[in-house]
Write a protein that holds these residues in place. Structure first.
Motif, PDB file in Angstrom:
ATOM      1  N   VAL A   1       0.847  -1.191   0.000  1.00  0.00           N
ATOM      2  CA  VAL A   1       0.000   0.000   0.000  1.00  0.00           C
ATOM      3  C   VAL A   1       0.880   1.238   0.000  1.00  0.00           C
ATOM      4  O   VAL A   1       1.910   1.286   0.685  1.00  0.00           O
ATOM      5  N   ARG A   2       0.473   2.240  -0.758  1.00  0.00           N
ATOM      6  CA  ARG A   2       1.179   3.522  -0.826  1.00  0.00           C
ATOM      7  C   ARG A   2       0.236   4.606  -0.340  1.00  0.00           C
ATOM      8  O   ARG A   2      -0.976   4.532  -0.557  1.00  0.00           O
ATOM      9  N   VAL A   3       0.773   5.608   0.321  1.00  0.00           N
ATOM     10  CA  VAL A   3      -0.030   6.729   0.819  1.00  0.00           C
ATOM     11  C   VAL A   3       0.450   7.995   0.131  1.00  0.00           C
ATOM     12  O   VAL A   3       1.648   8.267   0.068  1.00  0.00           O
ATOM     13  N   ALA A   4      -0.510   8.750  -0.394  1.00  0.00           N
ATOM     14  CA  ALA A   4      -0.207  10.012  -1.081  1.00  0.00           C
ATOM     15  C   ALA A   4      -1.029  11.132  -0.458  1.00  0.00           C
ATOM     16  O   ALA A   4      -2.203  10.940  -0.128  1.00  0.00           O
ATOM     17  N   VAL A   5      -0.400  12.276  -0.302  1.00  0.00           N
ATOM     18  CA  VAL A   5      -1.102  13.503   0.063  1.00  0.00           C
ATOM     19  C   VAL A   5      -0.972  14.417  -1.149  1.00  0.00           C
ATOM     20  O   VAL A   5       0.130  14.653  -1.636  1.00  0.00           O
ATOM     21  N   ALA A   6      -2.110  14.861  -1.656  1.00  0.00           N
ATOM     22  CA  ALA A   6      -2.120  15.715  -2.843  1.00  0.00           C
ATOM     23  C   ALA A   6      -2.716  17.061  -2.489  1.00  0.00           C
ATOM     24  O   ALA A   6      -3.707  17.141  -1.756  1.00  0.00           O
ATOM     25  N   LEU A   7      -2.097  18.111  -3.001  1.00  0.00           N
ATOM     26  CA  LEU A   7      -2.614  19.465  -2.826  1.00  0.00           C
ATOM     27  C   LEU A   7      -3.083  19.970  -4.179  1.00  0.00           C
ATOM     28  O   LEU A   7      -2.320  19.983  -5.145  1.00  0.00           O
ATOM     29  N   HIS A   8      -4.330  20.392  -4.250  1.00  0.00           N
ATOM     30  CA  HIS A   8      -4.874  21.001  -5.460  1.00  0.00           C
ATOM     31  C   HIS A   8      -4.678  22.506  -5.310  1.00  0.00           C
ATOM     32  O   HIS A   8      -5.395  23.164  -4.563  1.00  0.00           O
ATOM     33  N   LEU A   9      -3.660  23.024  -5.991  1.00  0.00           N
ATOM     34  CA  LEU A   9      -3.313  24.443  -5.910  1.00  0.00           C
ATOM     35  C   LEU A   9      -4.251  25.225  -6.825  1.00  0.00           C
ATOM     36  O   LEU A   9      -4.233  25.051  -8.036  1.00  0.00           O
ATOM     37  N   ARG A  10      -5.073  26.077  -6.228  1.00  0.00           N
ATOM     38  CA  ARG A  10      -6.139  26.746  -6.963  1.00  0.00           C
ATOM     39  C   ARG A  10      -5.633  27.779  -7.965  1.00  0.00           C
ATOM     40  O   ARG A  10      -6.060  27.802  -9.104  1.00  0.00           O
ATOM     41  N   GLU A  11      -4.720  28.644  -7.548  1.00  0.00           N
ATOM     42  CA  GLU A  11      -4.252  29.720  -8.429  1.00  0.00           C
ATOM     43  C   GLU A  11      -3.434  29.165  -9.602  1.00  0.00           C
ATOM     44  O   GLU A  11      -3.624  29.555 -10.751  1.00  0.00           O
ATOM     45  N   ASN A  12      -2.523  28.259  -9.321  1.00  0.00           N
ATOM     46  CA  ASN A  12      -1.669  27.687 -10.371  1.00  0.00           C
ATOM     47  C   ASN A  12      -2.380  26.597 -11.158  1.00  0.00           C
ATOM     48  O   ASN A  12      -1.865  26.142 -12.171  1.00  0.00           O
ATOM     49  N   HIS A  13      -3.518  26.147 -10.651  1.00  0.00           N
ATOM     50  CA  HIS A  13      -4.310  25.101 -11.308  1.00  0.00           C
ATOM     51  C   HIS A  13      -3.430  23.869 -11.574  1.00  0.00           C
ATOM     52  O   HIS A  13      -3.293  23.403 -12.697  1.00  0.00           O
ATOM     53  N   GLN A  14      -2.827  23.378 -10.498  1.00  0.00           N
ATOM     54  CA  GLN A  14      -1.987  22.190 -10.607  1.00  0.00           C
ATOM     55  C   GLN A  14      -2.082  21.377  -9.327  1.00  0.00           C
ATOM     56  O   GLN A  14      -2.616  21.853  -8.323  1.00  0.00           O
ATOM     57  N   LEU A  15      -1.573  20.169  -9.394  1.00  0.00           N
ATOM     58  CA  LEU A  15      -1.549  19.272  -8.251  1.00  0.00           C
ATOM     59  C   LEU A  15      -0.113  19.083  -7.774  1.00  0.00           C
ATOM     60  O   LEU A  15       0.797  18.955  -8.590  1.00  0.00           O
ATOM     61  N   ALA A  16       0.062  19.055  -6.470  1.00  0.00           N
ATOM     62  CA  ALA A  16       1.365  18.759  -5.874  1.00  0.00           C
ATOM     63  C   ALA A  16       1.197  17.466  -5.074  1.00  0.00           C
ATOM     64  O   ALA A  16       0.393  17.413  -4.142  1.00  0.00           O
ATOM     65  N   PHE A  17       1.922  16.424  -5.467  1.00  0.00           N
ATOM     66  CA  PHE A  17       1.808  15.115  -4.818  1.00  0.00           C
ATOM     67  C   PHE A  17       2.978  14.879  -3.874  1.00  0.00           C
ATOM     68  O   PHE A  17       4.133  15.056  -4.254  1.00  0.00           O
ATOM     69  N   TYR A  18       2.645  14.447  -2.668  1.00  0.00           N
ATOM     70  CA  TYR A  18       3.626  14.034  -1.672  1.00  0.00           C
ATOM     71  C   TYR A  18       3.378  12.562  -1.387  1.00  0.00           C
ATOM     72  O   TYR A  18       2.266  12.174  -1.049  1.00  0.00           O
ATOM     73  N   LEU A  19       4.420  11.732  -1.537  1.00  0.00           N
ATOM     74  CA  LEU A  19       4.297  10.300  -1.287  1.00  0.00           C
ATOM     75  C   LEU A  19       5.068   9.925  -0.026  1.00  0.00           C
ATOM     76  O   LEU A  19       6.104  10.527   0.287  1.00  0.00           O
ATOM     77  N   ASN A  20       4.547   8.897   0.650  1.00  0.00           N
ATOM     78  CA  ASN A  20       5.239   8.450   1.861  1.00  0.00           C
ATOM     79  C   ASN A  20       6.620   7.899   1.497  1.00  0.00           C
ATOM     80  O   ASN A  20       6.781   7.212   0.498  1.00  0.00           O
ATOM     81  N   ASP A  21       7.593   8.284   2.294  1.00  0.00           N
ATOM     82  CA  ASP A  21       8.955   7.767   2.094  1.00  0.00           C
ATOM     83  C   ASP A  21       8.962   6.281   2.433  1.00  0.00           C
ATOM     84  O   ASP A  21       8.195   5.802   3.252  1.00  0.00           O
TER      85      ASP A  21
ATOM     86  N   GLU B   1       6.028   1.359  -0.877  1.00  0.00           N
ATOM     87  CA  GLU B   1       4.863   0.587  -0.474  1.00  0.00           C
ATOM     88  C   GLU B   1       5.140  -0.138   0.833  1.00  0.00           C
ATOM     89  O   GLU B   1       6.249  -0.584   1.091  1.00  0.00           O
ATOM     90  N   VAL B   2       4.103  -0.231   1.653  1.00  0.00           N
ATOM     91  CA  VAL B   2       4.199  -0.952   2.924  1.00  0.00           C
ATOM     92  C   VAL B   2       3.148  -2.049   2.932  1.00  0.00           C
ATOM     93  O   VAL B   2       2.158  -1.993   2.206  1.00  0.00           O
ATOM     94  N   ALA B   3       3.373  -3.061   3.759  1.00  0.00           N
ATOM     95  CA  ALA B   3       2.409  -4.155   3.886  1.00  0.00           C
ATOM     96  C   ALA B   3       1.087  -3.605   4.416  1.00  0.00           C
ATOM     97  O   ALA B   3       1.067  -2.627   5.168  1.00  0.00           O
ATOM     98  N   ARG B   4      -0.019  -4.239   4.010  1.00  0.00           N
ATOM     99  CA  ARG B   4      -1.348  -3.759   4.433  1.00  0.00           C
ATOM    100  C   ARG B   4      -1.479  -3.673   5.948  1.00  0.00           C
ATOM    101  O   ARG B   4      -2.116  -2.756   6.457  1.00  0.00           O
ATOM    102  N   ASP B   5      -0.894  -4.612   6.675  1.00  0.00           N
ATOM    103  CA  ASP B   5      -1.017  -4.589   8.129  1.00  0.00           C
ATOM    104  C   ASP B   5      -0.123  -3.526   8.773  1.00  0.00           C
ATOM    105  O   ASP B   5      -0.231  -3.279   9.964  1.00  0.00           O
ATOM    106  N   LYS B   6       0.727  -2.883   7.985  1.00  0.00           N
ATOM    107  CA  LYS B   6       1.617  -1.833   8.509  1.00  0.00           C
ATOM    108  C   LYS B   6       1.262  -0.444   7.967  1.00  0.00           C
ATOM    109  O   LYS B   6       1.993   0.509   8.184  1.00  0.00           O
ATOM    110  N   VAL B   7       0.132  -0.304   7.253  1.00  0.00           N
ATOM    111  CA  VAL B   7      -0.216   0.969   6.625  1.00  0.00           C
ATOM    112  C   VAL B   7      -0.722   2.000   7.638  1.00  0.00           C
ATOM    113  O   VAL B   7      -0.755   3.187   7.342  1.00  0.00           O
ATOM    114  N   GLY B   8      -1.068   1.562   8.842  1.00  0.00           N
ATOM    115  CA  GLY B   8      -1.561   2.495   9.865  1.00  0.00           C
ATOM    116  C   GLY B   8      -0.589   3.624  10.155  1.00  0.00           C
ATOM    117  O   GLY B   8      -0.994   4.784  10.294  1.00  0.00           O
ATOM    118  N   GLY B   9       0.707   3.303  10.224  1.00  0.00           N
ATOM    119  CA  GLY B   9       1.720   4.329  10.507  1.00  0.00           C
ATOM    120  C   GLY B   9       1.783   5.393   9.412  1.00  0.00           C
ATOM    121  O   GLY B   9       1.664   6.584   9.711  1.00  0.00           O
TER     122      GLY B   9
END
Length: 183
Positions: free
Chosen positions: A53-73, A76-84
């Motif tokens: 499983v991968r976790v992403a935080v995305a910011l929808h920047l309104r003025e620039n009309h673009q997306l900024a994606f931040y991925l967990n360092d 991918e992690v095992a499903r039972d370890k995705v809580g962290g």
């Protein structure tokens, strides 16, 4: 930790692999390196990858009309370890001032889930913002009506469709019900 992936413009994940999806309840002013400060909507998405499983935080920047994606360092992690990584993603978004709310995709039918995912900018990306060409200067009209300036006209947004309003209303009622039940 989450790292900004500047090369990402969309989250290429089919809705069937989305395990958890959250959206900010309101926009917040953010300032990213190299960009002007602007209002943004935040999304947190946990999705199934090839080996975990991968976790992403995305910011929808309104003025620039673009997306900024931040991925967990750490990738991918095992499903039972995705809580962290999920908790880290929520804390990361909250550290910028966002309050996230669950979008219960799993509670929707397949067609509704697909339509909801398609309505979000995460999977489809954003088309570049087209600025209208500068119009030649015109003499003011003699009428007393006030026309919006070209800058103000750019800010006008189409109102939501009745279907979008109904969907938002249903989500609000569902979340209100959960809130009241928790009291």
């Amino acid at each position: 930790m989450f790292s900004w992936k500047k090369e990402m413009t969309r989250l290429e994940v089919p809705v069937g692999r989305v395990l958890k999806l959250m959206q900010s309840m309101s926009d917040v002013q953010v300032a990213l390196p190299g960009l002007t400060g602007q209002m943004a909507t935040a999304y947190l998405c946990a999705y199934a990858g090839q080996r975990g499983v991968r976790v992403a935080v995305a910011l929808h920047l309104r003025e620039n009309h673009q997306l900024a994606f931040y991925l967990n360092d750490g990738g991918e992690v095992a499903r039972d370890k995705v809580g962290g990584p999920l908790k880290d993603g929520i804390r990361f978004a909250e550290s910028m001032g966002f309050q996230l709310d669950e979008i219960d995709l799993q509670q929707l039918g397949e067609a509704e889930r697909t339509a909801r995912w398609a309505s979000l900018p995460l999977g489809r990306g954003l088309a570049p913002l087209q600025r209208p060409a500068a119009a030649p200067a015109q003499k003011p009209a003699a009428s007393s009506a006030i026309a919006p300036s070209p800058e103000a006209a750019e800010e006008l947004v189409a109102p939501p469709t009745p279907a979008e309003m109904a969907e938002k209303r249903a989500g609000l009622l569902e979340n209100l019900g959960r809130f009241l039940a928790s009291l």
